[in-house]
Design a protein around this motif. Sequence first.
Motif, PDB file in Angstrom:
ATOM      1  N   TRP A  65      22.239  62.135  37.399  1.00 32.76           N
ATOM      2  CA  TRP A  65      23.149  62.412  38.500  1.00 32.76           C
ATOM      3  C   TRP A  65      24.601  62.060  38.230  1.00 32.76           C
ATOM      4  O   TRP A  65      25.485  62.500  38.939  1.00 32.76           O
ATOM      5  CB  TRP A  65      22.642  61.749  39.770  1.00 32.76           C
ATOM      6  CG  TRP A  65      22.788  60.267  39.811  1.00 32.76           C
ATOM      7  CD1 TRP A  65      22.141  59.360  39.036  1.00 32.76           C
ATOM      8  CD2 TRP A  65      23.623  59.519  40.681  1.00 32.76           C
ATOM      9  NE1 TRP A  65      22.522  58.094  39.365  1.00 32.76           N
ATOM     10  CE2 TRP A  65      23.429  58.160  40.381  1.00 32.76           C
ATOM     11  CE3 TRP A  65      24.506  59.862  41.689  1.00 32.76           C
ATOM     12  CZ2 TRP A  65      24.111  57.146  41.050  1.00 32.76           C
ATOM     13  CZ3 TRP A  65      25.163  58.850  42.362  1.00 32.76           C
ATOM     14  CH2 TRP A  65      24.958  57.517  42.040  1.00 32.76           C
ATOM     15  N   MET A 115      25.364  62.381  43.882  1.00 31.81           N
ATOM     16  CA  MET A 115      25.498  63.102  42.627  1.00 31.81           C
ATOM     17  C   MET A 115      26.945  63.029  42.165  1.00 31.81           C
ATOM     18  O   MET A 115      27.859  63.270  42.951  1.00 31.81           O
ATOM     19  CB  MET A 115      25.080  64.568  42.825  1.00 31.81           C
ATOM     20  CG  MET A 115      25.297  65.455  41.623  1.00 31.81           C
ATOM     21  SD  MET A 115      24.832  67.157  41.964  1.00 31.81           S
ATOM     22  CE  MET A 115      23.145  67.112  41.447  1.00 31.81           C
ATOM     23  N   ASP A 138      21.166  70.421  37.352  1.00 30.15           N
ATOM     24  CA  ASP A 138      21.096  70.242  38.802  1.00 30.15           C
ATOM     25  C   ASP A 138      22.437  70.657  39.394  1.00 30.15           C
ATOM     26  O   ASP A 138      23.488  70.218  38.905  1.00 30.15           O
ATOM     27  CB  ASP A 138      20.851  68.772  39.178  1.00 30.15           C
ATOM     28  CG  ASP A 138      19.466  68.288  38.817  1.00 30.15           C
ATOM     29  OD1 ASP A 138      18.521  69.089  38.866  1.00 30.15           O
ATOM     30  OD2 ASP A 138      19.333  67.092  38.487  1.00 30.15           O
ATOM     31  N   PHE A 182      18.524  60.352  43.301  1.00 31.05           N
ATOM     32  CA  PHE A 182      19.225  60.280  42.031  1.00 31.05           C
ATOM     33  C   PHE A 182      19.882  58.921  41.826  1.00 31.05           C
ATOM     34  O   PHE A 182      20.180  58.542  40.710  1.00 31.05           O
ATOM     35  CB  PHE A 182      20.309  61.365  41.962  1.00 31.05           C
ATOM     36  CG  PHE A 182      19.761  62.729  41.710  1.00 31.05           C
ATOM     37  CD1 PHE A 182      19.320  63.096  40.460  1.00 31.05           C
ATOM     38  CD2 PHE A 182      19.666  63.649  42.735  1.00 31.05           C
ATOM     39  CE1 PHE A 182      18.816  64.355  40.226  1.00 31.05           C
ATOM     40  CE2 PHE A 182      19.168  64.905  42.510  1.00 31.05           C
ATOM     41  CZ  PHE A 182      18.739  65.255  41.248  1.00 31.05           C
TER      42      PHE A 182
END
Length: 190
Positions: A65, A115, A138, A182
């Motif tokens: 992340w 993130m 991601d 994350f």
Amino acid sequence: MIMTLLVIGFFVLCAAAMWWGWRRKATAQRARYAPFPPVPAADDLGEPIAAMTGIYVATTAAGRWQERIVAYGVGWRGPATLRRHPAGVVANRGGARDLFIATEAILDVTTARGMAGKVMGTDGLLVITWQHGDTEVDTGFRGDDRGAYADWIAALRPERPAELATDSATATAPAAPATHDFSDDKGETQ
């Protein structure tokens, strides 16, 4: 006067170092990541099925992340509209290059707490994990209407093969939206 010039010079030097570091990271990532796909023509995308306004947060290496991808212009956070089409998802980013995620490339869709330096309460981000070339990435989006996340997850999450189910009840029950935290990952930054 000399002290003022020294302080201004220090801040200019810091800004130049940050810019140089960002450019260096983008150059290094271009060797690791393929160019991101362009958004297909409107005829190839199909009519929009759903849309959600909010903030494009980042695209990172999958499960890491804090490892923001800055190459190819996908590192800039900013206002965006996420649109779901039959062909995939388009993040129309104001002032930055739009990002396209093909439907067949989507591996998973979850929610997350944070993130790439953006941390918020539980389920604050919609995260799409997708196959980009040889790597998984991601992409995080903070929608203005978090109540719509469940619909997006249900619509985008790929079907799971029935043989992965532990019993017939699990195989027929709809999958609950998963939440990926994350903030507990031990992602390494480069």
